[in-house]
Design a protein around this motif. Structure first.
Motif, PDB file in Angstrom:
ATOM      1  N   PRO B 128     -75.277  63.117  81.104  1.00 48.17           N
ATOM      2  CA  PRO B 128     -76.174  64.259  81.309  1.00 48.17           C
ATOM      3  C   PRO B 128     -77.451  63.837  82.029  1.00 48.17           C
ATOM      4  O   PRO B 128     -77.953  62.735  81.814  1.00 48.17           O
ATOM      5  CB  PRO B 128     -76.507  64.690  79.871  1.00 48.17           C
ATOM      6  N   ILE B 129     -77.965  64.704  82.898  1.00 47.32           N
ATOM      7  CA  ILE B 129     -79.282  64.494  83.506  1.00 47.32           C
ATOM      8  C   ILE B 129     -80.073  65.796  83.377  1.00 47.32           C
ATOM      9  O   ILE B 129     -79.529  66.814  82.923  1.00 47.32           O
ATOM     10  CB  ILE B 129     -79.186  64.021  84.984  1.00 47.32           C
ATOM     11  N   TYR B 130     -81.336  65.787  83.775  1.00 51.11           N
ATOM     12  CA  TYR B 130     -82.196  66.975  83.671  1.00 51.11           C
ATOM     13  C   TYR B 130     -82.093  67.611  82.277  1.00 51.11           C
ATOM     14  O   TYR B 130     -81.746  68.783  82.137  1.00 51.11           O
ATOM     15  CB  TYR B 130     -81.842  68.012  84.741  1.00 51.11           C
ATOM     16  N   ALA B 131     -82.407  66.850  81.260  1.00 49.95           N
ATOM     17  CA  ALA B 131     -82.406  67.349  79.881  1.00 49.95           C
ATOM     18  C   ALA B 131     -81.091  68.043  79.525  1.00 49.95           C
ATOM     19  O   ALA B 131     -81.079  69.040  78.813  1.00 49.95           O
ATOM     20  CB  ALA B 131     -83.594  68.287  79.641  1.00 49.95           C
ATOM     21  N   GLY B 132     -79.989  67.523  80.042  1.00 54.12           N
ATOM     22  CA  GLY B 132     -78.681  68.072  79.688  1.00 54.12           C
ATOM     23  C   GLY B 132     -78.304  69.316  80.470  1.00 54.12           C
ATOM     24  O   GLY B 132     -77.260  69.919  80.224  1.00 54.12           O
ATOM     25  N   ASN B 133     -79.122  69.725  81.448  1.00 56.61           N
ATOM     26  CA  ASN B 133     -78.804  70.917  82.233  1.00 56.61           C
ATOM     27  C   ASN B 133     -77.778  70.653  83.320  1.00 56.61           C
ATOM     28  O   ASN B 133     -77.259  71.580  83.933  1.00 56.61           O
ATOM     29  CB  ASN B 133     -80.074  71.470  82.884  1.00 56.61           C
ATOM     30  N   VAL B 134     -77.525  69.380  83.596  1.00 59.51           N
ATOM     31  CA  VAL B 134     -76.574  68.990  84.631  1.00 59.51           C
ATOM     32  C   VAL B 134     -75.763  67.807  84.103  1.00 59.51           C
ATOM     33  O   VAL B 134     -76.291  66.950  83.396  1.00 59.51           O
ATOM     34  CB  VAL B 134     -77.319  68.562  85.928  1.00 59.51           C
ATOM     35  N   VAL B 135     -74.476  67.805  84.443  1.00 58.76           N
ATOM     36  CA  VAL B 135     -73.634  66.660  84.100  1.00 58.76           C
ATOM     37  C   VAL B 135     -73.193  66.016  85.405  1.00 58.76           C
ATOM     38  O   VAL B 135     -72.714  66.705  86.310  1.00 58.76           O
ATOM     39  CB  VAL B 135     -72.398  67.113  83.288  1.00 58.76           C
TER      40      VAL B 135
END
Ligand SMILES: Cc1cc2nc3c(=O)[nH]c(=O)nc-3n(C[C@@H](O)[C@H](O)[C@H](O)COP(=O)(O)OP(=O)(O)OC[C@H]3O[C@@H](n4cnc5c(N)ncnc54)[C@H](O)[C@@H]3O)c2cc1C
Ligand SMILES: Cc1cc2nc3c(=O)[nH]c(=O)nc-3n(C[C@H](O)[C@H](O)[C@H](O)COP(=O)(O)OP(=O)(O)OC[C@H]3O[C@@H](n4cnc5c(N)ncnc54)[C@H](O)[C@@H]3O)c2cc1C
Lengths: 249, 313
Positions: B128-135
């Motif tokens: 996950p990146i961007y606090a889990g907003n994108v995988v």
């Protein structure tokens, strides 16, 4: 000490909910508000406080990024940094390259302390400070909530999973800033004007002779899986029933 | 074949619960031989626990008084020396692993993969990146060692019952003296550990004071639950830092998470996305926490929570 070096990364502002591009090739960042990584503001604030209390003579901010990162460096200068360095590149260098570039700057500037954020809120890697410390062969103190300088040593309080840990490191060292290290100051308008006159040097990333090393490919991006829609209950009794239905009570 | 070295996190006597989950992630790689490395002052009790984990082939120990406290600067060169014949080195994505593994990777001259949430192949992972907003899907080069941390909330602990062989090894590594441990202060609590608890009750800024947080503890005790909090509650001093859940706190996956007086900021929600059931109690019907809640109850926590605690008898 003579100098403190602070890493500033330009990131998508923490209030923005980013979207994946429709073809999955990346993240939509066009027209999105950009800011200094929040942890880096904390890192800079700490460096400024150390300088203001007589612990250092100069605070230098450095960013690896495109020419647009000048905006964040200017904000850093307005906060109170003395000088800025942009390591300019149009690519998105990976963490190791980024750390190697910072190491090259460290070799040139010879700081007594480097403070970076504990993580960048875009990639969430939490790696740069530790990698820089390894390459430099110096101590690291991550997730700092307090830094006490004592001559050529520092005592750093760290926020860890079990609670709090204190370690002592010889300087120079790399410290990574956690949320509760301090509350960063607001920038005032006159400071923004003054910052325009402060030096901002640009060095081409390519000039540093960084070995790019083995690359990890970012092959596709996707949104996370959504949770199923929930239900609203009217009162405590409804909540208890719903929990019982799910076998949770 | 992949040869994976898992670095054991421990407190000097017991193995951290994150390691059984890190092994579970490693075991997703086909044809993997998994060894666990215990660096400690006295390794035996920790090694015995590690040897009981399913999927583990061998447990290696490096005993050294300098390993009594997990200091990354001292552990990293030993791990580098021990990792020579491995294709992968994994650690948990805890404050221990996050501190240590990038130092190991940099010494090995490779990048590190943070927070593996799923394994698509021996060199293909999602994180996950961007606090889990994108995988994002990552492909690591096949010709160099993979160094990674594992997002433990994405994995269930492997079973125990194994008895893998334990071998003591020695490595040739220079240990620096520039970093010294002074002290650790663990939060004192008889409640279940936040990271492994089956149920967690969490409070936010709305609690308003240290005293009011007793409402959260009372409910948690009724449920046998662990206690969590938002950054706002920690910053305000209602609870200690180790209770913070979220992007920059702990990422947890309990069966039941009860969020009380919590708005549901993305930085908080990313820490609970894998929870089984999320319950939200908030007086604002429009609060974003209701978007991720399985069961929502709009109303004043100061009447609802005591009533709920009472109803659980
Ligand atoms: C959309 C997107 C695509 C990407 N694509 C690739 C790719 O294809 N391949 C690849 O290998 N990498 C890629 N990257 C990652 C890369 O650019 C990282 O941002 C960079 O290596 C630093 O890692 P991090 O930001 O996670 O740092 P962290 O380790 O989380 O940062 C910790 C601290 O280090 C300091 N720091 C970090 N970066 C900088 C910087 N640039 N300048 C100054 N200080 C800094 C800051 O103080 C920061 O708080 C991509 C990133 C994004 C957002
Ligand atoms: C870099 C960065 C990292 C961060 N990391 C984290 C993190 O790891 N974890 C984290 O939690 N946050 C984190 N945050 C902070 C996050 O953005 C939010 O500010 C925070 O989660 C808000 O906490 P809260 O929900 O307790 O408070 P608020 O947002 O103030 O919400 C309080 C809620 O309580 C409700 N309420 C008020 N009174 C009552 C009542 N009597 N009864 C019922 N409900 C009531 C209100 O309606 C409101 O929804 C981070 C922020 C940044 C910038």
């Amino acid at each position: 000490m003579d100098k403190i070096l602070v890493g500033l990364k330009r990131v998508v502002d923490y209030n923005v909910r980013v979207r994946v591009k429709s073809d999955g090739s990346g993240v939509e960042t066009d027209g999105v508000k950009m800011s200094i990584n929040p942890f880096d503001e904390i890192a800079l604030e700490e460096a400024l406080r150390i300088k203001e209390s007589g612990g250092a003579n100069e605070v230098v901010v450095v960013s690896v990024g495109t020419s647009e990162a000048q905006q964040q460096l200017r904000t850093g200068l307005a906060m109170g940094a003395d000088r800025a360095i942009l390591i300019a590149t149009d690519d998105a260098p990976d963490v190791l390259s980024c750390a190697r570039a910072l190491h090259e700057i460290v070799n040139r500037e010879d700081p007594g302390l480097v403070i970076v954020g504990k993580q960048a809120i875009d990639d969430d890697n939490s790696q740069t400070g530790q990698m820089l410390a390894a390459l430099w062969g110096r101590p690291q103190a991550t997730c700092a909530s307090k830094i006490e300088l004592d001559g050529d040593k520092a005592i750093v309080t760290r926020e860890v999973d079990i609670g709090i840990e204190k370690i002592e490191v010889d300087l120079p060292a790399v410290v990574t800033a956690d949320l509760r290290l301090n509350e960063p100051r607001y920038v005032k308008l006159p400071d923004i004007m003054k910052a325009k006159k402060k030096p901002l040097d640009e060095i081409a990333f390519a000039e540093l002779g960084v070995d790019p090393g083995p690359q990890i490919a970012h092959s596709s991006y996707e949104p996370p899986s959504e949770r199923a829609k929930g239900v609203m209950v009217d009162d405590v009794q409804g909540l208890v029933t719903a929990l019982k239905d799910k076998g949770l009570l | 074949m992949s040869r994976i070295l898992v670095i054991a996190e421990h407190d000097g006597s017991t193995l951290n619960a994150s390691i059984a989950k890190t092994v579970a992630c490693a075991a997703q790689i086909e044809n993997a031989e998994i060894d666990v490395l215990v660096l400690a002052d006295t390794a035996a009790p920790i090694a015995t626990e590690a040897a009981s984990l399913a999927s583990v082939s061998r447990v290696l120990t490096i005993e050294n008084a300098a390993n009594a406290h997990s200091l990354a600067a001292l552990l990293a060169p030993q791990i580098v020396a021990a990792a020579q014949n491995y294709t992968h080195v994994f650690g948990p994505s805890t404050t221990f692993g996050k501190d240590l593994m990038p130092r190991v990777a940099a010494l090995l001259g490779v990048n590190q993969i943070s927070d593996i949430m799923s394994v698509a192949g021996s060199h293909e992972f999602k994180r996950p990146i961007y606090a889990g907003n994108v995988v994002v899907t990552l492909n690591a080069p096949a010709d160099v060692i993979v160094v990674a941390t594992v997002r433990t909330a994405s994995y269930k602990a492997v079973e125990t019952g194994n008895s893998a062989p334990i071998e003591s090894i020695t490595v040739d590594a220079d240990l620096p003296t520039h970093t010294r441990f002074l002290e650790a202060q663990a939060g004192s609590s008889d409640r279940p550990d936040l990271q492994t608890a089956a149920s967690v009750v969490a409070g936010g800024r709305a609690l308003g004071s240290v005293e009011n947080f007793d409402l959260i503890y009372a409910l948690a005790d009724k449920l046998g639950a662990g206690v969590g909090a938002t950054r706002a509650a920690v910053d305000a001093g209602y609870v200690a830092n180790e209770l913070q859940v979220g992007q920059t706190g702990k990422i947890i996956a309990p069966d039941l998470y009860i969020a009380i007086g919590i708005s549901g900021a993305i930085q908080h929600v990313t820490g609970i996305k894998d929870a089984g059931t999320i319950v939200a109690i908030n007086k604002d019907e429009e609060a974003p926490i209701f978007e991720v809640a399985d069961i929502g109850l709009a109303g004043d926590l100061f009447t609802i929570v005591p009533e709920l605690t009472e109803a659980l008898g």
